[in-house]
Design a protein around this motif. Sequence first.
Motif, PDB file in Angstrom:
ATOM      1  N   LYS A 296       0.844  -1.193   0.000  1.00 37.83           N
ATOM      2  CA  LYS A 296       0.000   0.000   0.000  1.00 37.83           C
ATOM      3  C   LYS A 296       0.881   1.246   0.000  1.00 37.83           C
ATOM      4  CE  LYS A 296      -1.822   1.423   3.822  1.00 37.83           C
ATOM      5  NZ  LYS A 296      -1.360   2.840   3.850  1.00 37.83           N
ATOM      6  N   GLY A 297       0.401   2.302  -0.628  1.00 36.13           N
ATOM      7  CA  GLY A 297       1.130   3.554  -0.569  1.00 36.13           C
ATOM      8  C   GLY A 297       1.361   3.982   0.871  1.00 36.13           C
ATOM      9  N   GLY A 298       2.582   4.320   1.217  1.00 34.90           N
ATOM     10  CA  GLY A 298       2.912   4.723   2.575  1.00 34.90           C
ATOM     11  C   GLY A 298       3.291   3.582   3.494  1.00 34.90           C
TER      12      GLY A 298
ATOM     13  N   ALA B  30       2.470   1.363  -6.140  1.00 32.61           N
ATOM     14  CA  ALA B  30       1.711   1.064  -4.940  1.00 32.61           C
ATOM     15  C   ALA B  30       0.457   0.259  -5.249  1.00 32.61           C
ATOM     16  CB  ALA B  30       1.343   2.363  -4.231  1.00 32.61           C
ATOM     17  N   GLY B  31      -0.019  -0.445  -4.234  1.00 36.13           N
ATOM     18  CA  GLY B  31      -1.260  -1.203  -4.354  1.00 36.13           C
ATOM     19  C   GLY B  31      -1.111  -2.404  -5.272  1.00 36.13           C
TER      20      GLY B  31
ATOM     21  N   VAL C   6       5.134 -11.783   3.078  1.00 37.07           N
ATOM     22  CA  VAL C   6       4.765 -10.518   3.706  1.00 37.07           C
ATOM     23  C   VAL C   6       5.856 -10.096   4.687  1.00 37.07           C
ATOM     24  CG1 VAL C   6       3.079  -9.337   5.163  1.00 37.07           C
ATOM     25  CG2 VAL C   6       2.316 -10.962   3.423  1.00 37.07           C
ATOM     26  N   VAL C   7       6.206  -8.822   4.604  1.00 41.64           N
ATOM     27  CA  VAL C   7       7.159  -8.224   5.534  1.00 41.64           C
ATOM     28  C   VAL C   7       6.408  -7.167   6.332  1.00 41.64           C
ATOM     29  CG1 VAL C   7       9.348  -7.003   5.784  1.00 41.64           C
ATOM     30  CG2 VAL C   7       9.019  -8.603   3.872  1.00 41.64           C
ATOM     31  N   GLY C   8       6.209  -7.431   7.616  1.00 47.55           N
ATOM     32  CA  GLY C   8       5.565  -6.439   8.457  1.00 47.55           C
ATOM     33  C   GLY C   8       6.483  -5.248   8.652  1.00 47.55           C
ATOM     34  N   ASN C   9       5.903  -4.057   8.724  1.00 44.24           N
ATOM     35  CA  ASN C   9       6.723  -2.855   8.866  1.00 44.24           C
ATOM     36  C   ASN C   9       6.077  -1.909   9.877  1.00 44.24           C
ATOM     37  OD1 ASN C   9       8.960  -1.247   8.262  1.00 44.24           O
ATOM     38  ND2 ASN C   9       7.840  -0.080   6.717  1.00 44.24           N
TER      39      ASN C   9
END
Length: 313
Positions: free
Chosen positions: A8-10, A158-159, A204-207
């Motif tokens: 997602k953007g951001g 993004a997206g 998936v990489v959590g941030n």
Amino acid sequence: MRVAFVGKGGSGKTTLSALFSRHLARSGAPVLAIDGDINQHLAEALGGEEKSAPALGAHLPGIKDYLRGTNPRIPSPEAMIKTTPPGRGSRLLRPLGDDELHARHVGRAGGVPLMVTGEFDESDLGVACYHSKLGAVELYLGHLADGPGEYVVVDMTAGADAFASGLFTRFDITFLVAEPTRKGVSVYRQYRDHAEQFGIRIAVVGNKVTCEDDLLFLKEEVGDDLLTHLEQSSWVRAAEQGRERGELEAHNRHALNVLRETVDSHPRDWTRLHRHAVEFHLRNARAWADARTGEDLAAQIDPDYVPGGPANA
């Protein structure tokens, strides 16, 4: 190995693209970063002194002409589209190889070799789609004969916008960056559902994780696709403000090591890559490209071409 960062953007995908590229470069590994986002911020995220180079998207006709080489199935660059696969006579590339394309289009930022897709210019506004610029990246990856231990890291749009072209099939692994929020994981669900149709591997990489509740949320929403996570980073914030201090936090350095180990343990599937290249070329030919070029672009597929990495370069 070809790696994409999406999200997602951001969400921090550009930051993660830069951190991973720098992590590889500082280990001495050959790495090329590519800014494939409509917002061209990867050079800034890489930090350090920048040496710019001409954008890929602004020189697509010349790139096509160079890559087609002596391939008899492609009579002119005008007959070549973003999905045209290589065949006998095409020019194949090694990452950062000693060739005309890399010499012209590779700059540098923060000690990392960098290619950029390019921004919209005034003549594009209101009439052009950004995917026309991304076509240069798709062609580049389609003609890339990279091998183990060579890394190409692409910061994507993004997206789920990457699914508007066949570019999403050009990678060995896609890292989806997700914040621990409902919006943060919504793009993951879109990407997962699309990727499953084509056997595309995502992790998936959590941030921006700040606490155990954040991590628990990601585990509940993402399940086994959660590979690792990065904690909220004061080092990253300082770097974004132009104040780089010391080293990245130990946990976040460990997460980057996990990403590299995952990439290195995932063998290249040349058969899948070529199958997808042919499939998406035929899709584009039927949908619009045959009519636009006035040719049967299915004839560009060389049935006797066998992909297989650096040995074919």
